[in-house]
Design a protein around this motif. Sequence first.
Motif, mmCIF file in Angstrom:
data_model
loop_
_atom_site.group_PDB
_atom_site.id
_atom_site.type_symbol
_atom_site.label_atom_id
_atom_site.label_comp_id
_atom_site.label_asym_id
_atom_site.label_seq_id
_atom_site.Cartn_x
_atom_site.Cartn_y
_atom_site.Cartn_z
ATOM 1 N N ILE A 169 30.436 35.787 35.167
ATOM 2 C CA ILE A 169 29.927 34.605 35.845
ATOM 3 C C ILE A 169 28.966 33.938 34.868
ATOM 4 O O ILE A 169 27.975 34.543 34.443
ATOM 5 N N ARG A 170 29.244 32.679 34.474
ATOM 6 C CA ARG A 170 28.550 32.053 33.353
ATOM 7 C C ARG A 170 27.877 30.740 33.740
ATOM 8 O O ARG A 170 28.376 30.002 34.583
ATOM 9 N N GLY B 197 38.136 41.754 39.867
ATOM 10 C CA GLY B 197 37.674 41.029 38.710
ATOM 11 C C GLY B 197 37.120 39.650 38.945
ATOM 12 O O GLY B 197 36.849 38.922 38.016
ATOM 13 N N ALA B 198 36.915 39.234 40.187
ATOM 14 C CA ALA B 198 36.422 37.910 40.519
ATOM 15 C C ALA B 198 37.345 36.805 40.025
ATOM 16 O O ALA B 198 37.154 35.649 40.336
ATOM 17 N N ALA B 199 38.364 37.169 39.240
ATOM 18 C CA ALA B 199 39.222 36.161 38.641
ATOM 19 C C ALA B 199 40.091 35.472 39.664
ATOM 20 O O ALA B 199 40.533 34.365 39.462
ATOM 21 N N GLN C 222 29.868 42.337 34.332
ATOM 22 C CA GLN C 222 31.094 42.305 35.120
ATOM 23 C C GLN C 222 30.742 42.167 36.608
ATOM 24 O O GLN C 222 29.859 42.860 37.112
ATOM 25 N N TRP C 223 31.448 41.284 37.296
ATOM 26 C CA TRP C 223 31.173 41.017 38.711
ATOM 27 C C TRP C 223 32.475 40.891 39.479
ATOM 28 O O TRP C 223 33.473 40.398 38.952
ATOM 29 N N VAL C 224 32.457 41.348 40.720
ATOM 30 C CA VAL C 224 33.605 41.239 41.617
ATOM 31 C C VAL C 224 33.175 40.485 42.858
ATOM 32 O O VAL C 224 32.289 40.935 43.596
ATOM 33 N N GLN D 164 29.776 48.375 37.620
ATOM 34 C CA GLN D 164 29.130 49.433 36.853
ATOM 35 C C GLN D 164 28.053 50.134 37.674
ATOM 36 O O GLN D 164 27.930 51.360 37.641
ATOM 37 N N ALA D 165 27.288 49.362 38.421
ATOM 38 C CA ALA D 165 26.232 49.927 39.260
ATOM 39 C C ALA D 165 26.716 50.253 40.662
ATOM 40 O O ALA D 165 26.062 50.993 41.388
#
Length: 372
Positions: free
Chosen positions: A81-82, A29-31, A113-115, A126-127
């Motif tokens: 990511i913002r 979750g990149a978190a 969504q990014w990891v 997703q991709a």
Amino acid sequence: MDNSRSARLRRVLVAAVAAVLGAFILIPGAAAAAGTGAITGYGGKCVDVSGANTANGTKVQLWTCNGTNAQSWTVGTDGTIRALGKCLDVSAGSTADGAKVQLWDCNGTGAQQWVANAARDIVNPQANKCLDATGPSSADGTPLQIWTCSGGANQKWTVPGGGGGGTTGFVVSEAQFNQMFPSRNSFYTYAGLTDAMKKYPAFATTGSDTVKRQEAAAFLANVSHETGGLVYINEINTANYPHYCDYSQPYGCPAGQAAYYGRGPIQLSWNFNYKAAGDALGVDLLNNPNLVATNSSISWQTGLWYWMTGTGGAGTTSHNAMVNGQGFGTTIRAINSIECNGGNPAQMQSRVNLYNQFVGILGVPAGGNLTC
């Protein structure tokens, strides 16, 4: 385990298999690396919002680092990511190579969504593809896109907070794994599983923390059922072994007619499945099917390959069923649909019982639609 020939026939894949990804260690979750600052990449340039524009669809590009707000990104605890109050987004939610990356209103979709991981990839689960500098080029104004992960320098990024800490990041700890499989064969190692996960970064990293754990529990419940609690590596019924050679395939059965019996956590069987799995994973399983019974990582990779790409009788993959809220019952239909609709209720219930046990270990609810 259901070792019938008809059950294996239902494991034919109808969808194209995703390309093999470069090796890396996942941080969910990149978190794990949440923070705010510049994201640097190819040629030492920064990820930049063109013209500091906040309009939906604004190009995200490489640009000489300048410390402006157009280059200040927040890696969120929600996997986003913002910058400038909007989200890094894959145009139209595309999963195709070359899909452009843009700025867009945050909307909670898989396109945003990014990891970030320890190998410095930024993956869109997703991709199942990596953030990529087009070209590759490091010139100012180079647009960013998603592309099949290759390990190239144009796909390496440094994110605020470091982007990885060298752990597996799997939502199931090794202690929990051992609790789930107290009698497992030593071949089925936790390290083999987490190594195999490098091939499919969307597995158990997509959606909320609850969904991630539910997906992990669902996968492990199904493989537990298939292998008697990760005890069996090879299909038990040896009389079935000669049945899994489909000579109508142009490549035949080079390892021998009886070489393509069920092996590994998902009991991979049939020559066409060994061929398809091998092609996807970059391993010649058609000529060397026993790698699934002798290499722990490859064995786990075949299980994840089917989980992430096989649709069976469900019309969707097991992965998508869990992350899209269709429920555990749909994974049974994807893996062995003949157990559904009263076909074999005892076998179906065995899977459900294991799933309920495993979500209990992971501390999350089971969700709905558990049966099929």
